[in-house]
Motif scaffolding. Structure first.
Motif, PDB file in Angstrom:
ATOM      1  N   HIS A  50      42.279  43.026  33.075  1.00 38.84           N
ATOM      2  CA  HIS A  50      43.154  44.175  32.853  1.00 38.84           C
ATOM      3  C   HIS A  50      44.171  43.866  31.737  1.00 38.84           C
ATOM      4  O   HIS A  50      44.557  44.764  30.986  1.00 38.84           O
ATOM      5  N   THR A  51      44.575  42.606  31.611  1.00 42.89           N
ATOM      6  CA  THR A  51      45.577  42.243  30.594  1.00 42.89           C
ATOM      7  C   THR A  51      45.033  42.418  29.170  1.00 42.89           C
ATOM      8  O   THR A  51      45.789  42.728  28.241  1.00 42.89           O
ATOM      9  N   ASP A 229      45.977  50.440  48.289  1.00 43.03           N
ATOM     10  CA  ASP A 229      45.389  50.868  47.013  1.00 43.03           C
ATOM     11  C   ASP A 229      45.203  52.379  47.046  1.00 43.03           C
ATOM     12  O   ASP A 229      44.920  52.958  48.101  1.00 43.03           O
ATOM     13  N   LYS A 234      38.209  50.962  47.528  1.00 44.34           N
ATOM     14  CA  LYS A 234      38.618  49.553  47.589  1.00 44.34           C
ATOM     15  C   LYS A 234      38.705  49.035  49.032  1.00 44.34           C
ATOM     16  O   LYS A 234      38.841  47.845  49.261  1.00 44.34           O
ATOM     17  N   ILE A 300      52.816  39.794  40.332  1.00 44.78           N
ATOM     18  CA  ILE A 300      51.727  39.240  39.505  1.00 44.78           C
ATOM     19  C   ILE A 300      51.410  40.219  38.369  1.00 44.78           C
ATOM     20  O   ILE A 300      51.124  39.823  37.253  1.00 44.78           O
ATOM     21  N   SER A 325      54.605  35.161  39.507  1.00 46.43           N
ATOM     22  CA  SER A 325      53.577  34.124  39.454  1.00 46.43           C
ATOM     23  C   SER A 325      52.711  34.311  38.221  1.00 46.43           C
ATOM     24  O   SER A 325      52.192  35.410  37.981  1.00 46.43           O
ATOM     25  N   PHE A 327      49.327  32.780  36.286  1.00 50.18           N
ATOM     26  CA  PHE A 327      48.119  31.968  36.533  1.00 50.18           C
ATOM     27  C   PHE A 327      48.168  31.338  37.938  1.00 50.18           C
ATOM     28  O   PHE A 327      47.726  30.219  38.158  1.00 50.18           O
TER      29      PHE A 327
HETATM   30  P1  NAD Z   1      42.645  46.073  38.120  1.00 44.85           P
HETATM   31  O1  NAD Z   1      42.917  47.217  37.235  1.00 44.85           O
HETATM   32  O2  NAD Z   1      41.232  45.622  38.291  1.00 44.85           O
HETATM   33  O3  NAD Z   1      43.213  46.384  39.605  1.00 44.85           O
HETATM   34  C1  NAD Z   1      44.388  47.106  39.845  1.00 44.85           C
HETATM   35  C2  NAD Z   1      44.242  47.827  41.192  1.00 44.85           C
HETATM   36  O4  NAD Z   1      45.492  48.450  41.478  1.00 44.85           O
HETATM   37  C3  NAD Z   1      43.169  48.923  41.218  1.00 44.85           C
HETATM   38  O5  NAD Z   1      42.338  48.771  42.363  1.00 44.85           O
HETATM   39  C4  NAD Z   1      43.996  50.228  41.308  1.00 44.85           C
HETATM   40  O6  NAD Z   1      43.324  51.239  42.032  1.00 44.85           O
HETATM   41  C5  NAD Z   1      45.242  49.723  42.033  1.00 44.85           C
HETATM   42  N1  NAD Z   1      46.427  50.559  41.838  1.00 44.85           N
HETATM   43  C6  NAD Z   1      46.828  51.187  40.703  1.00 44.85           C
HETATM   44  N2  NAD Z   1      47.971  51.869  40.933  1.00 44.85           N
HETATM   45  C7  NAD Z   1      48.307  51.661  42.222  1.00 44.85           C
HETATM   46  C8  NAD Z   1      49.373  52.097  43.041  1.00 44.85           C
HETATM   47  N3  NAD Z   1      50.327  52.910  42.574  1.00 44.85           N
HETATM   48  N4  NAD Z   1      49.412  51.676  44.329  1.00 44.85           N
HETATM   49  C9  NAD Z   1      48.434  50.872  44.820  1.00 44.85           C
HETATM   50  N5  NAD Z   1      47.368  50.436  44.084  1.00 44.85           N
HETATM   51  C10 NAD Z   1      47.319  50.834  42.808  1.00 44.85           C
HETATM   52  O7  NAD Z   1      43.544  44.876  37.583  1.00 44.85           O
HETATM   53  P2  NAD Z   1      43.430  43.286  37.748  1.00 44.85           P
HETATM   54  O8  NAD Z   1      42.569  42.722  36.670  1.00 44.85           O
HETATM   55  O9  NAD Z   1      43.148  42.944  39.169  1.00 44.85           O
HETATM   56  O10 NAD Z   1      44.941  42.884  37.372  1.00 44.85           O
HETATM   57  C11 NAD Z   1      46.013  43.338  38.169  1.00 44.85           C
HETATM   58  C12 NAD Z   1      47.335  43.147  37.434  1.00 44.85           C
HETATM   59  O11 NAD Z   1      47.629  41.760  37.304  1.00 44.85           O
HETATM   60  C13 NAD Z   1      47.364  43.698  36.009  1.00 44.85           C
HETATM   61  O12 NAD Z   1      48.648  44.233  35.770  1.00 44.85           O
HETATM   62  C14 NAD Z   1      47.126  42.456  35.151  1.00 44.85           C
HETATM   63  O13 NAD Z   1      47.604  42.636  33.847  1.00 44.85           O
HETATM   64  C15 NAD Z   1      47.902  41.434  35.951  1.00 44.85           C
HETATM   65  N6  NAD Z   1      47.540  40.027  35.782  1.00 44.85           N
HETATM   66  C16 NAD Z   1      48.558  39.128  35.840  1.00 44.85           C
HETATM   67  C17 NAD Z   1      48.286  37.764  35.788  1.00 44.85           C
HETATM   68  C18 NAD Z   1      49.408  36.761  35.899  1.00 44.85           C
HETATM   69  O14 NAD Z   1      49.148  35.573  35.645  1.00 44.85           O
HETATM   70  N7  NAD Z   1      50.591  37.151  36.276  1.00 44.85           N
HETATM   71  C19 NAD Z   1      46.964  37.334  35.635  1.00 44.85           C
HETATM   72  C20 NAD Z   1      45.935  38.294  35.612  1.00 44.85           C
HETATM   73  C21 NAD Z   1      46.239  39.646  35.679  1.00 44.85           C
END
Ligand code: NAD
Ligand code: AHE
Ligand code: ZN
Length: 385
Positions: A50-51, A229, A234, A300, A325, A327
């Motif tokens: 997603h990032t 979600d 999901k 995250i 957090s 990684f």
């Molecule tokens: P993804 O898009 O696959 O999953 C996001 C989920 O959130 C989806 O199932 C969506 O339906 C749900 N969602 C959206 N809005 C919502 C809401 N209002 N309430 C509840 N659920 C909701 O994304 P992903 O690849 O799993 O990544 C998730 C997040 O983590 C992204 O923001 C990504 O950029 C971030 N990320 C951060 C790190 C880190 O190291 N901090 C690492 C990887 C990804």
């Protein structure tokens, strides 16, 4: 690997992000040889996180173009620059967007996995010496790196602190997911939060990251693992990874908030909540659903430029803790080889996250998959055109 390429520029294919908001373009690029303390990798597989979509969309304050995106990749070391001792040509490796130099103030602190050695140049899209190793073949234009990885290219160059050798028997078309999504969520549960047996946990957002948190919480024998979600499909996914409950916040009875619902389900609130959405309103809900006195909420998700979190300070005064957090708190060079062994021994699910596969030419479809809701992770094979 091949004697013929060592020390030479390699011409190969890459998915170029020319500008924000535009699809990636598969074109020929030139990848320069690695300089001192650099490693050139033949990238066999990359996940699409997603990032990557976040940065391509133009809302990442660090997003710079033209660039080669991608940060969830596995491959084989093609050659190394002077002074590289940690990996050698032929090693099976995973690229690390969170470097680990083992020497900086951060690495030596024992308090964090964030490493200070290359983060500043990484954020500018350049190698530690301030220059780039990618050129567009046709125009000769320089292309920026991304998150110290740039795995959307058949060959990439990374700093030696940004790569780790792992068991070569592990299939790279799966373990690439340990480069971000799976490790991030799982680590957030077992390292950052350190969930304990009997804890009540809520996970907001059931993408690859959220489901990996669920996997970690289930492994720690948490009591309730509630997935929140907005997408009902999901629910099945959440259960597959060990969730005990699923709540769609858009389908609550009128007048009941998601915070009310979670507090009611857990007799006062959760020990741990995790935001895996990147939505700042959700982040507030996740904090406020924590148990008074000790509940911790782990952020995250990555939020767009200009977004800010807020809550009444009273929420913190009364013992709730807001944490973040990156990684999953995992030190890549020290801990990732063990995660790969856990995967090989069947202790860590990785294959189960892969719902879509594409050749490099289909990488834009992988981005489209991500927005559809039936996709947990799409994996791209860089050498299948
Ligand atoms: P993804 O898009 O696959 O999953 C996001 C989920 O959130 C989806 O199932 C969506 O339906 C749900 N969602 C959206 N809005 C919502 C809401 N209002 N309430 C509840 N659920 C909701 O994304 P992903 O690849 O799993 O990544 C998730 C997040 O983590 C992204 O923001 C990504 O950029 C971030 N990320 C951060 C790190 C880190 O190291 N901090 C690492 C990887 C990804
Ligand atoms: N450039 C972004 C930073 C986004 C961010 O927080 N990235 C996470 C990893 S997301 C992986 O999918 C991270 O590790 N952050 C810590 C760090 O050092 O970047 C922005 O918003 O500026
Ligand atoms: Zn990621």
């Amino acid at each position: 690997m091949s004697e013929s390429t060592v020390g030479k520029t390699i011409t190969c294919k890459a998915a170029i992000a020319w500008e924000a908001g535009k699809p990636l373009s598969i074109e020929e690029i030139e990848v320069l040889p690695p300089r001192a303390h650099e490693v050139r990798i033949k990238v066999t597989n990359t996940g699409v996180c997603h990032t990557d979509a976040y940065t391509l969309s133009g809302v990442d304050p660090e997003g710079a173009f033209p660039a080669i995106l991608g940060h969830e990749g596995a491959g084989i070391v093609e050659s190394v620059g002077e002074g590289v001792t940690s990996v050698k040509p032929g090693d099976s490796v995973i690229a690390l967007y969170t470097a680990e130099c083992k020497e900086c103030k951060f690495c030596k602190s024992g308090k964090t996995n964030l490493c200070g050695s290359v983060r500043a140049t990484q954020g500018k899209g350049v190698m530690p010496d301030g220059t780039v190793r990618f050129k567009h073949k046709e125009s000769g234009k320089e292309l920026l790196h991304f998150m110290g990885c740039s795995t959307f290219s058949q060959y990439t160059v990374v700093a030696d602190v940004s790569v780790v050798a792992v068991n070569p028997e592990a299939p790279k078309d799966r373990t690439c997911l340990l480069g971000c999504g799976v490790t991030t969520g799982y680590g957030a549960a077992v390292i950052t939060a350190n969930v304990q047996e009997g804890d009540n946990v809520a996970v907001f957002g059931a993408g690859a990251v959220g489901l990996s948190v669920v996997q970690g919480a289930a492994q720690r024998k948490a009591n309730k693992i509630i997935v929140v979600d907005i997408n009902d499909s999901k629910k099945e996914w959440a259960e597959k990874f060990g969730a005990t409950d699923f709540v769609n916040p858009t389908k609550l009875p009128e007048g009941q908030s998601i915070v009310d619902k979670l507090v009611e389900m857990t007799d006062g609130g959760l020990e741990f909540t995790f935001d895996c959405t990147g939505n700042v309103t959700v982040m507030r809900q996740a904090l406020e659903a924590c148990h008074k006195g000790w509940g911790q909420s782990i952020i995250i998700g990555v939020a767009a430029a200009g977004k800010e979190i807020s809550t009444r300070p009273f929420q913190l005064v009364t013992g709730r803790v807001w944490k973040g957090s990156a990684f999953g708190g995992v030190k890549g060079r020290t801990q990732l080889p063990g995660f790969v062994e856990d995967y090989l021994q069947g202790k860590l699910k990785v294959d189960e996250f892969i719902t879509h596969r594409h050749p490099l030419s289909g990488i834009n479809t992988a981005f489209e998959d991500m927005h559809k809701g039936d996709c947990i992770r799409a994996v791209v094979n860089l050498f299948d055109n």
